[in-house]
Design an enzyme around this catalytic site. Structure first.
Site, PDB file in Angstrom:
ATOM      1  N   ASP A   1       0.777  -1.251   0.000  1.00  0.00           N
ATOM      2  CA  ASP A   1       0.000   0.000   0.000  1.00  0.00           C
ATOM      3  C   ASP A   1       0.812   1.307   0.000  1.00  0.00           C
ATOM      4  OD1 ASP A   1      -1.950  -1.937   0.253  1.00  0.00           O
ATOM      5  OD2 ASP A   1      -2.794  -1.208   2.138  1.00  0.00           O
TER       6      ASP A   1
ATOM      7  N   CYS B   1      -1.977  -2.711   7.739  1.00  0.00           N
ATOM      8  CA  CYS B   1      -1.896  -3.649   6.611  1.00  0.00           C
ATOM      9  C   CYS B   1      -0.634  -4.497   6.614  1.00  0.00           C
ATOM     10  CB  CYS B   1      -2.116  -2.914   5.299  1.00  0.00           C
ATOM     11  SG  CYS B   1      -3.839  -2.361   5.161  1.00  0.00           S
TER      12      CYS B   1
ATOM     13  N   LYS C   1      -7.077  -4.884  -3.007  1.00  0.00           N
ATOM     14  CA  LYS C   1      -7.818  -5.451  -1.871  1.00  0.00           C
ATOM     15  C   LYS C   1      -8.711  -4.390  -1.267  1.00  0.00           C
ATOM     16  CE  LYS C   1      -4.032  -4.370   1.259  1.00  0.00           C
ATOM     17  NZ  LYS C   1      -4.742  -3.364   2.047  1.00  0.00           N
TER      18      LYS C   1
HETATM   19  C1  VGL Z   1      -4.552   0.746   5.792  1.00  0.00           C
HETATM   20  C2  VGL Z   1      -6.097   1.662   7.213  1.00  0.00           C
HETATM   21  C3  VGL Z   1      -7.074   1.548   6.252  1.00  0.00           C
HETATM   22  C4  VGL Z   1      -3.128   0.312   5.575  1.00  0.00           C
HETATM   23  C5  VGL Z   1      -5.515   0.603   4.824  1.00  0.00           C
HETATM   24  O1  VGL Z   1      -2.688   0.216   4.409  1.00  0.00           O
HETATM   25  O2  VGL Z   1      -2.436   0.064   6.586  1.00  0.00           O
HETATM   26  N1  VGL Z   1      -4.844   1.257   6.990  1.00  0.00           N
HETATM   27  N2  VGL Z   1      -6.774   1.018   5.058  1.00  0.00           N
END
Ligand code: VGL
Ligand code: ZN
Length: 202
Positions: free
Chosen positions: A12, A155, A110
Protein backbone atom coordinates in the site's frame (compact mmCIF):
# COMPACT_ATOMS: atom_id res chain seq x y z
CA UNK A 1 20.17 -12.09 -4.20
CA UNK A 2 17.87 -13.98 -1.80
CA UNK A 3 16.81 -17.51 -2.72
CA UNK A 4 14.60 -17.92 -5.80
CA UNK A 5 11.65 -18.91 -3.60
CA UNK A 6 11.53 -15.53 -1.83
CA UNK A 7 8.99 -12.83 -2.71
CA UNK A 8 9.03 -9.16 -1.81
CA UNK A 9 5.55 -8.00 -0.79
CA UNK A 10 5.17 -4.20 -0.90
CA UNK A 11 2.12 -3.03 0.99
CA UNK A 12 0.00 0.00 0.00
CA UNK A 13 2.55 2.70 -0.94
CA UNK A 14 -0.21 4.97 -2.20
CA UNK A 15 -0.72 8.73 -2.19
CA UNK A 16 -3.41 8.68 0.51
CA UNK A 17 -0.98 7.03 2.93
CA UNK A 18 1.79 9.55 2.20
CA UNK A 19 2.12 13.12 3.55
CA UNK A 20 -0.69 15.24 2.07
CA UNK A 21 -2.94 12.20 1.64
CA UNK A 22 -6.32 11.49 3.24
CA UNK A 23 -4.90 8.99 5.73
CA UNK A 24 -1.32 10.18 5.81
CA UNK A 25 1.18 7.98 7.60
CA UNK A 26 4.03 10.09 9.06
CA UNK A 27 7.10 9.65 6.85
CA UNK A 28 5.22 7.37 4.48
CA UNK A 29 7.08 8.76 1.47
CA UNK A 30 10.48 8.08 3.05
CA UNK A 31 10.25 4.37 2.31
CA UNK A 32 9.85 4.70 -1.46
CA UNK A 33 13.60 4.79 -2.22
CA UNK A 34 14.52 1.84 0.04
CA UNK A 35 11.64 -0.21 -1.36
CA UNK A 36 12.72 0.52 -4.92
CA UNK A 37 16.20 -0.76 -4.21
CA UNK A 38 14.80 -3.85 -2.45
CA UNK A 39 12.82 -4.71 -5.60
CA UNK A 40 16.06 -5.33 -7.48
CA UNK A 41 17.09 -7.89 -4.87
CA UNK A 42 14.04 -10.17 -5.02
CA UNK A 43 13.09 -12.64 -7.74
CA UNK A 44 9.31 -12.28 -7.15
CA UNK A 45 7.79 -8.85 -6.56
CA UNK A 46 4.21 -8.12 -5.54
CA UNK A 47 2.70 -4.68 -4.90
CA UNK A 48 -0.61 -4.32 -3.05
CA UNK A 49 -3.08 -1.50 -3.52
CA UNK A 50 -5.86 -0.56 -1.08
CA UNK A 51 -8.83 -0.12 -3.43
CA UNK A 52 -12.18 0.90 -1.93
CA UNK A 53 -15.52 1.80 -3.51
CA UNK A 54 -16.84 5.22 -2.36
CA UNK A 55 -19.56 3.51 -0.29
CA UNK A 56 -17.06 1.39 1.66
CA UNK A 57 -18.18 0.38 5.16
CA UNK A 58 -14.80 1.28 6.70
CA UNK A 59 -15.31 4.98 5.87
CA UNK A 60 -16.67 6.99 8.83
CA UNK A 61 -18.56 9.07 6.25
CA UNK A 62 -20.68 5.99 5.49
CA UNK A 63 -21.48 5.30 9.17
CA UNK A 64 -23.74 8.16 10.36
CA UNK A 65 -22.96 9.36 13.87
CA UNK A 66 -19.48 7.83 13.94
CA UNK A 67 -16.22 9.76 13.77
CA UNK A 68 -13.03 8.83 11.95
CA UNK A 69 -10.70 6.73 14.11
CA UNK A 70 -13.57 5.40 16.24
CA UNK A 71 -14.25 1.66 16.35
CA UNK A 72 -17.55 -0.07 15.53
CA UNK A 73 -18.65 -3.67 15.66
CA UNK A 74 -19.19 -5.21 12.23
CA UNK A 75 -20.57 -8.68 11.44
CA UNK A 76 -16.95 -9.92 11.32
CA UNK A 77 -15.68 -8.12 14.44
CA UNK A 78 -14.36 -4.69 15.47
CA UNK A 79 -13.51 -2.27 12.66
CA UNK A 80 -11.72 1.09 12.89
CA UNK A 81 -13.51 3.77 10.88
CA UNK A 82 -11.23 5.76 8.61
CA UNK A 83 -11.38 8.98 6.67
CA UNK A 84 -12.35 8.28 3.04
CA UNK A 85 -9.16 6.99 1.40
CA UNK A 86 -7.92 5.01 -1.61
CA UNK A 87 -11.19 5.38 -3.50
CA UNK A 88 -11.00 3.30 -6.69
CA UNK A 89 -9.55 5.31 -9.55
CA UNK A 90 -8.74 8.41 -7.46
CA UNK A 91 -5.36 10.12 -7.25
CA UNK A 92 -5.23 9.12 -3.59
CA UNK A 93 -5.46 5.46 -4.57
CA UNK A 94 -2.61 5.75 -7.08
CA UNK A 95 0.84 4.52 -6.11
CA UNK A 96 3.34 7.16 -4.98
CA UNK A 97 4.75 8.64 -8.18
CA UNK A 98 8.32 7.56 -7.42
CA UNK A 99 7.48 3.95 -6.59
CA UNK A 100 8.93 1.72 -9.32
CA UNK A 101 6.04 -0.20 -10.88
CA UNK A 102 7.75 -1.70 -13.92
CA UNK A 103 9.46 -4.43 -11.94
CA UNK A 104 6.28 -5.69 -10.27
CA UNK A 105 5.17 -9.21 -11.24
CA UNK A 106 1.74 -8.77 -9.66
CA UNK A 107 -0.32 -5.82 -8.46
CA UNK A 108 -2.92 -7.09 -6.02
CA UNK A 109 -5.93 -4.96 -5.11
CA UNK A 110 -7.82 -5.45 -1.87
CA UNK A 111 -10.70 -3.92 0.06
CA UNK A 112 -12.87 -3.66 -3.05
CA UNK A 113 -16.02 -5.12 -1.46
CA UNK A 114 -18.16 -2.38 0.09
CA UNK A 115 -19.25 -4.42 3.10
CA UNK A 116 -15.87 -5.69 4.30
CA UNK A 117 -12.42 -4.20 4.83
CA UNK A 118 -9.18 -6.00 3.96
CA UNK A 119 -6.05 -4.97 5.82
CA UNK A 120 -4.25 -8.19 4.95
CA UNK A 121 -2.96 -9.04 1.50
CA UNK A 122 -4.15 -12.64 2.13
CA UNK A 123 -7.57 -12.48 3.81
CA UNK A 124 -10.27 -9.88 4.20
CA UNK A 125 -11.07 -8.70 7.73
CA UNK A 126 -13.34 -11.69 8.42
CA UNK A 127 -9.97 -13.53 8.36
CA UNK A 128 -11.46 -16.18 6.03
CA UNK A 129 -12.28 -14.66 2.61
CA UNK A 130 -9.11 -15.15 0.52
CA UNK A 131 -7.69 -12.49 -1.80
CA UNK A 132 -6.03 -15.10 -4.03
CA UNK A 133 -2.46 -14.12 -3.13
CA UNK A 134 -1.70 -17.40 -1.35
CA UNK A 135 -2.67 -19.38 -4.47
CA UNK A 136 -0.50 -17.15 -6.67
CA UNK A 137 2.56 -17.50 -4.43
CA UNK A 138 2.08 -21.23 -4.00
CA UNK A 139 1.85 -21.78 -7.74
CA UNK A 140 5.09 -19.83 -8.17
CA UNK A 141 6.83 -21.96 -5.56
CA UNK A 142 7.33 -19.11 -3.09
CA UNK A 143 7.96 -20.16 0.52
CA UNK A 144 9.57 -17.05 2.06
CA UNK A 145 8.34 -13.46 2.13
CA UNK A 146 10.04 -10.15 2.79
CA UNK A 147 7.57 -7.36 3.56
CA UNK A 148 7.70 -3.58 3.56
CA UNK A 149 5.20 -0.74 3.20
CA UNK A 150 2.33 1.06 4.93
CA UNK A 151 1.15 0.94 7.55
CA UNK A 152 3.25 -1.18 9.94
CA UNK A 153 0.43 -1.44 12.48
CA UNK A 154 -2.44 -2.23 10.09
CA UNK A 155 -1.90 -3.65 6.61
CA UNK A 156 1.71 -4.78 7.13
CA UNK A 157 0.83 -6.36 10.49
CA UNK A 158 -2.19 -8.29 9.22
CA UNK A 159 -0.40 -9.39 6.06
CA UNK A 160 2.65 -10.62 7.99
CA UNK A 161 0.62 -12.48 10.63
CA UNK A 162 -1.62 -14.14 8.03
CA UNK A 163 1.43 -15.15 5.99
CA UNK A 164 3.11 -16.67 9.05
CA UNK A 165 -0.11 -18.56 9.85
CA UNK A 166 -0.14 -19.88 6.28
CA UNK A 167 3.35 -21.27 6.86
CA UNK A 168 5.57 -18.78 5.04
CA UNK A 169 8.91 -17.74 6.47
CA UNK A 170 8.21 -14.02 7.00
CA UNK A 171 10.57 -11.09 7.52
CA UNK A 172 9.34 -7.51 7.93
CA UNK A 173 11.90 -4.80 7.15
CA UNK A 174 10.97 -2.13 9.69
CA UNK A 175 13.22 0.52 8.11
CA UNK A 176 11.07 0.25 4.98
CA UNK A 177 7.75 0.55 6.87
CA UNK A 178 5.98 3.44 8.62
CA UNK A 179 3.16 3.31 11.20
CA UNK A 180 -0.09 5.16 11.90
CA UNK A 181 0.41 4.45 15.65
CA UNK A 182 -2.98 5.20 17.21
CA UNK A 183 -3.73 4.07 20.79
CA UNK A 184 -0.66 1.84 21.08
CA UNK A 185 -1.35 0.08 17.79
CA UNK A 186 2.32 -0.04 16.82
CA UNK A 187 3.42 -1.76 20.04
CA UNK A 188 0.50 -4.21 19.72
CA UNK A 189 1.47 -4.93 16.12
CA UNK A 190 5.11 -5.62 16.99
CA UNK A 191 4.02 -7.99 19.76
CA UNK A 192 1.49 -9.77 17.50
CA UNK A 193 4.03 -10.24 14.71
CA UNK A 194 6.66 -11.58 17.11
CA UNK A 195 4.16 -13.96 18.71
CA UNK A 196 3.41 -15.40 15.27
CA UNK A 197 7.09 -15.95 14.49
CA UNK A 198 7.51 -13.02 12.09
CA UNK A 199 11.14 -11.86 11.92
CA UNK A 200 11.46 -8.12 12.48
CA UNK A 201 14.57 -6.58 10.93
CA UNK A 202 16.04 -3.06 11.16
C1 VGL B 1 -4.55 0.75 5.79
C2 VGL B 1 -6.10 1.66 7.21
C3 VGL B 1 -7.07 1.55 6.25
C4 VGL B 1 -3.13 0.31 5.58
C5 VGL B 1 -5.52 0.60 4.82
O1 VGL B 1 -2.69 0.22 4.41
O2 VGL B 1 -2.44 0.06 6.59
N1 VGL B 1 -4.84 1.26 6.99
N2 VGL B 1 -6.77 1.02 5.06
ZN1 ZN C 1 -8.22 1.06 3.52
Amino acid sequence: MPKPDTALIVIDIQNDFCPGGALAVPGGDQIVAPVNSMQADHPVRVLTQDWHPANHASFASNQPGHDPYSVIEMAYGPQVLWPDHCVQGSTGAAFHRDLALDRADLILRKGFRAEIDSYSAFFENDRTTPTGLHGYLRERGVTALVMAGLATDFCVRYSAVDAARLGYDVTVILAACRAIDMDGSLAAAMQDMRTHGVRLEG
